[in-house]
Scaffold this motif. Structure first.
Motif, PDB file in Angstrom:
ATOM      1  N   ILE A 140       0.881  -1.304   0.071  1.00  0.00           N
ATOM      2  CA  ILE A 140       0.184  -0.129   0.185  1.00  0.00           C
ATOM      3  C   ILE A 140       0.811   1.119  -0.155  1.00  0.00           C
ATOM      4  N   SER A 141       0.250   2.460  -0.229  1.00  0.00           N
ATOM      5  CA  SER A 141       0.820   3.616  -0.039  1.00  0.00           C
ATOM      6  C   SER A 141       1.463   4.081   1.146  1.00  0.00           C
ATOM      7  N   PRO A 142       2.818   4.502   1.247  1.00  0.00           N
ATOM      8  CA  PRO A 142       3.415   4.967   2.348  1.00  0.00           C
ATOM      9  C   PRO A 142       2.355   5.831   3.312  1.00  0.00           C
ATOM     10  N   GLU A 143       1.612   6.442   2.585  1.00  0.00           N
ATOM     11  CA  GLU A 143       0.653   7.763   3.191  1.00  0.00           C
ATOM     12  C   GLU A 143      -0.304   6.838   4.105  1.00  0.00           C
ATOM     13  N   LEU A 144      -0.608   5.517   3.911  1.00  0.00           N
ATOM     14  CA  LEU A 144      -1.851   4.848   4.696  1.00  0.00           C
ATOM     15  C   LEU A 144      -0.905   3.939   5.212  1.00  0.00           C
ATOM     16  N   LYS A 145       0.317   3.884   5.616  1.00  0.00           N
ATOM     17  CA  LYS A 145       0.968   2.552   6.364  1.00  0.00           C
ATOM     18  C   LYS A 145       0.367   2.728   7.862  1.00  0.00           C
ATOM     19  N   PHE A 146       0.232   3.710   8.286  1.00  0.00           N
ATOM     20  CA  PHE A 146      -0.285   3.766   9.838  1.00  0.00           C
ATOM     21  C   PHE A 146      -1.569   3.184  10.044  1.00  0.00           C
ATOM     22  N   VAL A 147      -2.404   3.006   9.047  1.00  0.00           N
ATOM     23  CA  VAL A 147      -3.758   2.432   9.050  1.00  0.00           C
ATOM     24  C   VAL A 147      -3.671   1.074   9.658  1.00  0.00           C
ATOM     25  N   VAL A 148      -2.692   0.205   9.063  1.00  0.00           N
ATOM     26  CA  VAL A 148      -2.515  -1.305   9.057  1.00  0.00           C
ATOM     27  C   VAL A 148      -2.376  -1.545  10.568  1.00  0.00           C
ATOM     28  N   PRO A 149      -1.497  -1.059  11.321  1.00  0.00           N
ATOM     29  CA  PRO A 149      -1.286  -1.481  12.509  1.00  0.00           C
ATOM     30  C   PRO A 149      -2.464  -1.256  13.410  1.00  0.00           C
ATOM     31  N   LEU A 150      -3.201  -0.006  13.435  1.00  0.00           N
ATOM     32  CA  LEU A 150      -4.007   0.245  14.123  1.00  0.00           C
ATOM     33  C   LEU A 150      -5.477  -0.711  13.865  1.00  0.00           C
ATOM     34  N   ALA A 151      -5.525  -1.056  12.475  1.00  0.00           N
ATOM     35  CA  ALA A 151      -6.638  -2.048  12.184  1.00  0.00           C
ATOM     36  C   ALA A 151      -6.324  -3.204  12.704  1.00  0.00           C
ATOM     37  N   ALA A 152      -4.998  -3.679  12.835  1.00  0.00           N
ATOM     38  CA  ALA A 152      -4.516  -4.960  13.598  1.00  0.00           C
ATOM     39  C   ALA A 152      -4.746  -4.692  15.034  1.00  0.00           C
ATOM     40  N   LEU A 153      -4.426  -3.716  15.710  1.00  0.00           N
ATOM     41  CA  LEU A 153      -4.917  -3.527  17.060  1.00  0.00           C
ATOM     42  C   LEU A 153      -6.334  -3.773  17.261  1.00  0.00           C
ATOM     43  N   ILE A 154      -7.253  -3.041  16.553  1.00  0.00           N
ATOM     44  CA  ILE A 154      -8.738  -3.440  16.852  1.00  0.00           C
ATOM     45  C   ILE A 154      -9.124  -4.748  16.707  1.00  0.00           C
ATOM     46  N   GLY A 155      -8.471  -5.464  15.735  1.00  0.00           N
ATOM     47  CA  GLY A 155      -8.807  -6.979  15.260  1.00  0.00           C
ATOM     48  C   GLY A 155      -8.198  -7.819  16.770  1.00  0.00           C
TER      49      GLY A 155
END
Length: 427
Positions: free
Chosen positions: A395-410
Motif C-alpha cells: 500500500i501507499s506509505p501515506e496509509l501505512k499507519f492504518v494497518v497497525p491500528l486495524a491490527a490493534l482493533i482486530g
C-alpha cells in the motif's frame, strides 16, 4: 527529596535562561534581516536521500526566480525576492533511475511564503525502484520495521510502567519524547557542541529529573487530594498541549537534524543496505531493553515495581515504599522516553510534533501487548513497528499507519486484555 526537586528546578530554569535569549535573538534576526527562502529535502523514508535533482522556482508571471540542485543530503534552497506565491518545479529527468513521483502527484506546485520566512516545499518522491526484486525490498522493510518498533518500544515501556504502578494513562508522554530529542539537539548543536553520545547521556539525566519532578511536584499532591484517574488524565492532556506549544515556542517549527552521524555510506549485507548509524541504533536499543528486563526480573527495585503494579496497597503493607517506587518509575520512564526521542530524531529530523506523531503508535503498542506489562509493551511495539513498515510493500506509505491500528482493533476484539494482559473481572 526536596533537594532533588530544587536541583531539578534549578537545572530546568538554567536551560530556559539559555534558550530564551537565543530564541529571542533568532526571532529578531528573522524579522529584520533574514532572507525569504524556499527549501526542501528529497528523500525516501528516513534514510535514502536524492542528490543532483534540479529544482526551478518562478514567480506568478512565469519569470525565473532561481534554480537549485539537491546536495548529498537531498537538501536544496532558493532565495526569492520577497513575500508572495511562487511556482516550484522538479525536473523528473534528474531523479535516479527507477525513481519517480508517486501516482497522483505533480512535479509542479505553488507555495506562498511570508517576508523573511523559510517555507518548506514537499515533493512526493520515492516509489521503490522497479528493478529491485520483491525479496530484497521485503528484507529491507523488515529491518526498517524492526528499527522502528524498537524505537517505539523504548518509549512505550516507560508509559506502560507508569500505568502499571499508578493506573494513569499519561497523554503527555509524547512531549517527553519530544523534549528528549530537543534537549539533545541543543546539547549537540548549541550548548557546548557535545558529541551526540554524550548529549544523549545528559539528556537521559535531564529527562529523568523532569519525570521525577512531575511525579513529586504535581501528580503526587493531586493524588493526595483524592483526584480520580479521569481528572488526572485531563491534567496530562493539558500538560501535553502546554508542553507542545512551549517546545515549539523555543525550538521553532522548522525540522532540524543533529550535527553528528548524518551523512554515512550504506553497508551491504546480502539483501540489506544499512548505515552504521542504523546498526548502532538497533544494537543499543536492544541492549538497553535487555538491561531493563533483567532489572525488572532480578533486582529489588524491579521486584518492588512488580509488587506495586500487582497491588499497591498490599505492597505498602508489606513494607515497600510505594511513593519511592512510583517516583523511580516516573524518572526511569521519562529517561527512556527522552532517549527514544533522541533515536527517533537521529532517524529523522527533529520537530515539535515528533513525540505527538509517535504517541498513537506508542499507545497502540502498549495496548496491544497489555496495559501495565513491560514485556507486553515491547512485543506490542515490535508488532506495530513491523506491520507499519512491511505494509508499504503493498500500500501507499501515506496509509501505512492504518494497518497497525486495524491490527490493534482486530486483536482487541479477540483478546481485550492484550497479548500479555491478564483477564480481570470488572464491576
Amino acid at each position: 527529596m526536596r533537594r532533588c526537586l530544587a536541583l531539578a528546578g534549578l537545572v530546568l530554569c538554567v536551560m530556559l535562561a539559555w534558550v530564551i535569549p537565543a530564541t529571542a535573538q533568532s526571532e529578531g534576526e528573522a524579522d529584520s534581516s533574514q532572507p525569504t527562502v524556499l527549501e526542501g529535502t528529497l528523500r525516501l523514508g528516513f534514510d535514502q536521500y536524492f542528490a543532483g535533482v534540479s529544482i526551478a522556482v518562478a514567480d506568478q508571471s512565469d519569470r525565473s526566480v532561481g534554480q537549485a540542485v539537491t546536495n548529498a543530503e537531498g537538501q536544496w534552497s532558493v532565495v526569492v525576492p520577497g513575500a508572495g506565491t511562487y511556482t516550484v518545479t522538479l525536473d523528473e529527468s534528474t531523479l535516479p533511475e527507477g525513481m519517480g513521483l508517486r501516482e497522483g502527484y505533480d512535479a509542479t506546485t505553488e507555495v506562498t511564503v511570508a517576508q523573511g520566512a523559510s517555507r518548506a516545499v514537499v515533493f512526493a518522491v520515492g516509489e521503490a525502484p522497479k528493478g529491485t526484486p520483491f525479496g530484497e525490498r521485503a528484507a529491507q522493510t523488515v529491518f526498517n520495521g524492526l528499527k522502528f518498533g524498537l524505537i517505539i518500544a523504548m518509549s512505550a515501556i516507560g508509559l506502560s510502567l507508569i500505568y502499571g504502578t499508578t493506573g494513569l494513562v499519561n497523554f503527555a508522554h509524547g512531549e517527553l519524547v519530544t523534549f528528549g530529542a530537543v534537549i539533545a539537539w541543543y546539547f549537540n548543536s548549541s550548548w557546548g557542541e557535545l558529541n551526540l553520545i554524550v548529549a544523549a547521556l545528559v539528556t537521559m539525566i535531564v529527562c529523568g529529573m523532569l519525570g521525577a519532578g512531575l511525579e513529586s511536584g504535581l501528580f503526587r499532591p493531586l493524588r493526595h487530594r483524592r483526584l480520580g484517574i479521569f481528572q488526572l488524565v485531563v491534567v496530562t492532556i493539558g500538560l501535553s498541549l502546554l508542553g507542545r506549544q512551549v517546545i515549539q515556542l523555543f525550538f521553532g517549527a522548522e525540522p532540524l537534524p543533529y550535527t553528528d552521524f548524518q551523512v554515512q555510506e550504506r553497508w551491504e549485507f546480502g539483501p540489506w543496505a544499512v548505515t552504521p548509524r542504523e546498526l548502532v541504533t538497533v544494537a543499543v536499543i536492544i541492549a538497553i531493553l535487555l538491561a531493563v528486563g533483567l532489572m525488572l526480573q532480578w533486582t529489588r527495585f524491579g521486584k518492588a515495581t512488580r509488587a506495586v503494579s500487582d497491588n499497591a496497597s498490599l505492597a505498602e503493607v508489606s513494607g515497600i515504599n510505594v511513593n519511592r517506587v512510583v517516583l523511580m518509575v516516573w524518572a526511569m520512564g521519562a529517561a527512556l522516553a527522552g532517549l527514544g526521542g533522541v533515536f527517533q530524531g537521529l532517524d529523522s529530523d527533529i520537530d515539535p510534533f515528533l513525540g505527538f506523531q509517535l504517541l498513537l503508535l506508542i499507545f497502540a503498542g502498549v495496548e496491544l501487548g497489555g496495559l501495565g506489562t513491560a514485556f507486553g509493551a515491547l512485543a506490542g511495539s515490535l508488532i506495530i513497528g513491523m506491520s507499519t513498515e512491511v505494509s508499504t510493500l503493498w500500500i501507499s506509505p501515506e496509509l501505512k499507519f492504518v494497518v497497525p491500528l486495524a491490527a490493534l482493533i482486530g486483536v482487541l476484539l479477540l483478546r481485550p486484555q492484550g497479548l500479555f494482559g491478564i483477564k480481570a473481572r470488572v464491576g
